[in-house]
Design an enzyme around this catalytic site. Sequence first.
Site, short mmCIF file in Angstrom:
data_model
loop_
_atom_site.label_atom_id
_atom_site.label_comp_id
_atom_site.label_asym_id
_atom_site.label_seq_id
_atom_site.Cartn_x
_atom_site.Cartn_y
_atom_site.Cartn_z
N ASP A 1 -49.51 6.59 -45.62
CA ASP A 1 -49.91 7.68 -44.72
C ASP A 1 -51.20 7.30 -44.01
O ASP A 1 -52.13 6.76 -44.62
CB ASP A 1 -50.09 8.97 -45.53
CG ASP A 1 -50.37 10.17 -44.64
OD1 ASP A 1 -49.98 10.13 -43.45
OD2 ASP A 1 -50.98 11.13 -45.12
N ASP B 1 -48.43 10.43 -50.02
CA ASP B 1 -49.35 9.45 -49.43
C ASP B 1 -48.71 8.07 -49.32
O ASP B 1 -49.10 7.28 -48.45
CB ASP B 1 -50.62 9.36 -50.28
CG ASP B 1 -51.40 10.67 -50.28
OD1 ASP B 1 -51.46 11.32 -49.22
OD2 ASP B 1 -51.92 11.05 -51.35
N GLU C 1 -54.62 7.95 -45.36
CA GLU C 1 -55.14 7.09 -46.43
C GLU C 1 -55.86 5.87 -45.91
O GLU C 1 -56.43 5.10 -46.68
CB GLU C 1 -53.98 6.65 -47.33
CG GLU C 1 -53.36 7.76 -48.14
CD GLU C 1 -54.36 8.40 -49.10
OE1 GLU C 1 -55.01 7.64 -49.83
OE2 GLU C 1 -54.49 9.63 -49.09
#
Length: 622
Positions: free
Chosen positions: A336, A372, A339
């Site tokens: 993601d 994520d 991140e």
Amino acid sequence: MPASEPVLLGRKRVLPSCPNPLFLKWLTELRDEAKEKGLKIQYTYQKAISSLNKYPLPLQNAKEAKILQNFGDGICKILDDKLQRYLRENGQDAPIHSLPEGAPPAGRRDNNNLAPSKKKNAAGDHGKEKGKGGKGGRGAAGKRKREYVPQKRSGGYAVLLALYRESQLPGGKGYMFKMELQTEAQPLCDKSFTVPDLGSKYTAWSSVSTLIQKNLLMKTHNPARYSLTEEGSALAERLDSAERGSKDDPEEVRSDREEEEEEEEGGPGVVDLTASDNEEEKEEERIQPAERLTCVAPPRTEADGTGDAGNTKAASRKPGAGSLLPGTYEIILCVDFIETTGGGSHHRKQELVKELQRNGVNFDVRKLNVGDFLWVAREKVAPVPGQLRAPAARELVLDYVIERKRMDDLCGSIIDGRFREQKFRLKRCGLRRPVYLVEECGTAASHLSLPESTLQQAIINTQVVDGFFVKRVQDVRESAAYLTVMTRYLTKLYQNCTLMCRSRELEGDGGSDEEERESPSCSLISFAEFNHGAVKNKCQTVREVFARQLMQISGLSGDKAAAILEHYNTPHSLLTAYKRCVSEAEKEKLLSSIRYGKLKRNLGPALSRTVYQLYCTEGALT
């Protein structure tokens, strides 16, 4: 004990085409009378007949038919007058949902539905026409209406056969979802159900709208369920008999082209199921259906815990045109973009990217609407000569998604309620193996707003109560190491698998049982469908918004909110129930006896009082 009776095997009893045959008969007579007089109202009656044919419930009087399309006050008054006359002649207890004995059945063919005074003329006009199953001729009345039959190996042909064969299976559910239907129908069709031909915007699936218009197919529910009507089932049975080479076909199947030639030549022709409906389809490129492939997974090992039980189940599935064969795809880690950029420590996030690059992990940074990190199987595509860009590669999401939490982030998400919402969305994202990656934050843990014991309890609840796998690491480097190991493990796990595309609509069809959890699933969701279905702020129903409101109350979990929704599914229904209470004490205890969870415990008076105060207190809460 007396001997058990032998089991009689046979086809299911065919249900009547319309539960209101009297109304259908009268409407047909009105239409035919208007047709003979040349009145345009005949088309209005025909539309009402079509609406009545689709209505599955019996009507007690014509006024109830006002909910149907094309039923106005005039038609309802005429039918009510005929109904009153019928009851006076046959008695008030006369059945109105079946035709009197000796009366001709109400149907769609003009010759069977004419009024008694018109049958003689109709018989003269169609004297050369044979009974059911005959080839029929034409009289002075003009052309006979031809039956619609889809071309062999066209989209409509494949859809009818796929639905019919599914209905004949023992324990068949009688309907199919879109993705399931496309997968089953693809081997029976020469065109693709998902990819249009070059220079065209239509696929084989486009013919489904024609089947619905011809009353051969029904589309119900949301997500859409497709099933055959009575007429569609009869036509599909004949097509299936012809497909299997049956010689005892009850009726000869005639294509549209044959019937047009018959009209030109003045007589019936030879049945040819391979004839085209139009000249353009003969020029279209024939696409060979996908071969039937099997899914072979790696042998069982102590490290991954996979076995042969899941392979047998996965091998029994039939891949469609969207299958990815072993060697034609690669496993990619999706990260993601949050991140890697923005929010929090930029240095720490860049360190994660550098560690992944240092470990040689093939990853891609993109927007993920839930989680994520996850992995996709991306198709390997080669550039096409003469084209600037390579074709778009298909991507299927593996059943692993990771939500990464630092201890300080975990603390903040518990306080503002995001933690519970994230777990709820991860459970509903369509991936079967969610993982929580909990990262320690060193000395910063002593400055958190919540005590460490509370955070440890939240982590344990996530693993034990919510059923997530929890992996605990010390820092960013260990997080990158875990992602690296998982990427290599999944690459090996899926290296010999043929991957098939499934839909989230089929999520309840056995995808979450223990047998499936013990083996690598070869039936996966496309990345586009996964990410679209995980949008956080998509349109929600009143029930969903009400559930989210309730879950914001401290101590009101998802199980408790679901129990309340079983009794009061909207705020309006709850407020109405409060208004019926005669005293304040009764209002405060209204929800206290509602049972929730597996142990069926009561919500209790404290929580019931809190909900009452939230929804019934005027002004600011103190």
